[in-house]
Design a protein around this motif. Structure first.
Motif, PDB file in Angstrom:
ATOM      1  N   GLN A 189       0.848  -1.196   0.000  1.00 42.28           N
ATOM      2  CA  GLN A 189       0.000   0.000   0.000  1.00 42.28           C
ATOM      3  C   GLN A 189       0.875   1.234   0.000  1.00 42.28           C
ATOM      4  OE1 GLN A 189      -3.053  -0.115   2.911  1.00 42.28           O
ATOM      5  NE2 GLN A 189      -3.678   2.008   2.601  1.00 42.28           N
ATOM      6  N   ALA A 190       0.496   2.202  -0.842  1.00 40.24           N
ATOM      7  CA  ALA A 190       1.303   3.410  -0.963  1.00 40.24           C
ATOM      8  C   ALA A 190       1.230   4.248   0.305  1.00 40.24           C
ATOM      9  CB  ALA A 190       0.816   4.233  -2.142  1.00 40.24           C
ATOM     10  N   GLN A 191       2.355   4.846   0.645  1.00 44.23           N
ATOM     11  CA  GLN A 191       2.416   5.733   1.805  1.00 44.23           C
ATOM     12  C   GLN A 191       3.283   6.931   1.467  1.00 44.23           C
ATOM     13  OE1 GLN A 191       3.929   3.906   5.393  1.00 44.23           O
ATOM     14  NE2 GLN A 191       2.813   5.329   6.702  1.00 44.23           N
ATOM     15  N   LEU A 192       2.768   8.129   1.752  1.00 42.21           N
ATOM     16  CA  LEU A 192       3.499   9.366   1.548  1.00 42.21           C
ATOM     17  C   LEU A 192       3.627  10.042   2.910  1.00 42.21           C
ATOM     18  CD1 LEU A 192       2.069   8.666  -1.231  1.00 42.21           C
ATOM     19  CD2 LEU A 192       2.117  11.123  -1.687  1.00 42.21           C
ATOM     20  N   VAL A 193       4.854  10.341   3.313  1.00 39.67           N
ATOM     21  CA  VAL A 193       5.097  10.914   4.625  1.00 39.67           C
ATOM     22  C   VAL A 193       5.848  12.233   4.472  1.00 39.67           C
ATOM     23  CG1 VAL A 193       6.125  10.595   6.888  1.00 39.67           C
ATOM     24  CG2 VAL A 193       5.140   8.629   5.684  1.00 39.67           C
ATOM     25  N   GLU A 194       5.179  13.328   4.859  1.00 43.49           N
ATOM     26  CA  GLU A 194       5.790  14.645   4.776  1.00 43.49           C
ATOM     27  C   GLU A 194       6.521  14.983   6.069  1.00 43.49           C
ATOM     28  OE1 GLU A 194       1.576  15.275   2.865  1.00 43.49           O
ATOM     29  OE2 GLU A 194       2.443  14.199   4.568  1.00 43.49           O
ATOM     30  N   SER A 195       7.519  15.846   5.934  1.00 41.88           N
ATOM     31  CA  SER A 195       8.229  16.387   7.089  1.00 41.88           C
ATOM     32  C   SER A 195       8.815  17.730   6.702  1.00 41.88           C
ATOM     33  CB  SER A 195       9.322  15.429   7.564  1.00 41.88           C
ATOM     34  OG  SER A 195      10.291  15.249   6.545  1.00 41.88           O
ATOM     35  N   GLY A 196       9.281  18.465   7.724  1.00 43.99           N
ATOM     36  CA  GLY A 196       9.956  19.726   7.456  1.00 43.99           C
ATOM     37  C   GLY A 196       9.145  20.966   7.737  1.00 43.99           C
ATOM     38  N   GLY A 197       7.879  20.801   8.085  1.00 41.65           N
ATOM     39  CA  GLY A 197       7.072  21.963   8.420  1.00 41.65           C
ATOM     40  C   GLY A 197       7.489  22.557   9.753  1.00 41.65           C
ATOM     41  N   GLY A 198       6.932  23.714  10.059  1.00 41.83           N
ATOM     42  CA  GLY A 198       7.242  24.367  11.326  1.00 41.83           C
ATOM     43  C   GLY A 198       6.844  25.818  11.323  1.00 41.83           C
ATOM     44  N   LEU A 199       7.355  26.536  12.318  1.00 39.16           N
ATOM     45  CA  LEU A 199       7.079  27.966  12.480  1.00 39.16           C
ATOM     46  C   LEU A 199       8.295  28.750  11.996  1.00 39.16           C
ATOM     47  CD1 LEU A 199       5.426  30.349  13.631  1.00 39.16           C
ATOM     48  CD2 LEU A 199       6.512  29.883  15.849  1.00 39.16           C
ATOM     49  N   VAL A 200       8.042  29.744  11.152  1.00 35.54           N
ATOM     50  CA  VAL A 200       9.135  30.549  10.604  1.00 35.54           C
ATOM     51  C   VAL A 200       8.663  31.991  10.480  1.00 35.54           C
ATOM     52  CG1 VAL A 200       8.486  30.072   8.204  1.00 35.54           C
ATOM     53  CG2 VAL A 200      10.866  30.649   8.758  1.00 35.54           C
ATOM     54  N   THR A 241       6.027   2.498  -7.303  1.00 33.34           N
ATOM     55  CA  THR A 241       7.233   2.751  -8.095  1.00 33.34           C
ATOM     56  C   THR A 241       7.346   4.259  -8.293  1.00 33.34           C
ATOM     57  OG1 THR A 241       6.936   0.620  -9.213  1.00 33.34           O
ATOM     58  CG2 THR A 241       8.467   2.194 -10.202  1.00 33.34           C
ATOM     59  N   PHE A 242       8.132   4.883  -7.444  1.00 33.53           N
ATOM     60  CA  PHE A 242       8.186   6.345  -7.360  1.00 33.53           C
ATOM     61  C   PHE A 242       8.470   6.994  -8.714  1.00 33.53           C
ATOM     62  CE2 PHE A 242       8.554  10.270  -5.169  1.00 33.53           C
ATOM     63  CZ  PHE A 242       9.656  10.958  -5.657  1.00 33.53           C
ATOM     64  N   SER A 243       9.362   6.414  -9.484  1.00 35.86           N
ATOM     65  CA  SER A 243       9.774   7.029 -10.749  1.00 35.86           C
ATOM     66  C   SER A 243       8.661   7.041 -11.790  1.00 35.86           C
ATOM     67  CB  SER A 243      11.005   6.321 -11.307  1.00 35.86           C
ATOM     68  OG  SER A 243      10.713   4.956 -11.552  1.00 35.86           O
ATOM     69  N   HIS A 244       7.574   6.303 -11.541  1.00 45.12           N
ATOM     70  CA  HIS A 244       6.454   6.249 -12.476  1.00 45.12           C
ATOM     71  C   HIS A 244       5.375   7.276 -12.142  1.00 45.12           C
ATOM     72  CE1 HIS A 244       7.294   1.798 -13.732  1.00 45.12           C
ATOM     73  NE2 HIS A 244       8.301   2.616 -13.987  1.00 45.12           N
ATOM     74  N   TYR A 245       5.591   8.049 -11.084  1.00 51.04           N
ATOM     75  CA  TYR A 245       4.563   8.972 -10.603  1.00 51.04           C
ATOM     76  C   TYR A 245       5.005  10.423 -10.708  1.00 51.04           C
ATOM     77  CZ  TYR A 245       1.636   5.264  -8.778  1.00 51.04           C
ATOM     78  OH  TYR A 245       0.814   4.179  -8.668  1.00 51.04           O
ATOM     79  N   SER A 246       4.085  11.263 -11.149  1.00 47.38           N
ATOM     80  CA  SER A 246       4.257  12.695 -11.015  1.00 47.38           C
ATOM     81  C   SER A 246       3.934  13.063  -9.571  1.00 47.38           C
ATOM     82  CB  SER A 246       3.319  13.445 -11.957  1.00 47.38           C
ATOM     83  OG  SER A 246       3.591  13.133 -13.306  1.00 47.38           O
TER      84      SER A 246
END
Length: 123
Positions: A1-12, A28-33
């Motif tokens: 099952q596909a999973q996308l995990v974001e990081s790097g957000g915060g207060l600036v 297959t990451f290379s097959h996706y925009s």
């Protein structure tokens, strides 16, 4: 099952920079925009930036052109959004998105979404 995990957000502070990352697994990451969208409180989710599966084509919302840069590293199955010159109106939850379509610029075309990461820009 596909999973996308974001990081790097915060207060600036306004004028500052952040880099968001989206690590993808289960496809297959290379097959996706890949794309980034954002949603501010009380507003609809809106397109921010997209990059084609070949990385040859990039697309940006007018509101972020010249300030944000989208990129991808297929060896790491990761998409990035480098944000600079941040403004208070950039405050939102930022979502990573993947699609087999040619470009990830429209929400109906998205096959998979991440859970989102909060970006808050203070004035």
């Amino acid at each position: 099952q596909a999973q996308l995990v974001e990081s790097g957000g915060g207060l600036v502070q306004a004028g500052g920079s952040l880099r968001l990352s989206c690590v993808v697994s289960g496809l297959t990451f290379s097959h996706y925009s890949m794309g980034w969208f954002r949603q501010a409180p009380g507003k609809e989710r809106e397109f921010v930036a997209a990059i084609g599966w070949s990385a040859a084509n990039t697309y940006y919302a007018d509101s972020v052109k010249g300030r944000f840069t989208i990129s991808r590293d297929d060896a790491l199955n990761t998409a990035y959004l480098q944000m600079s010159g941040l403004k208070p109106e950039d405050t939102a939850v930022y979502y990573c998105a993947a699609t087999r379509s040619l470009s990830a610029t429209r929400t109906p075309a998205i096959d998979y979404w991440g859970q989102g990461t909060q970006v808050t820009v203070s004035s």
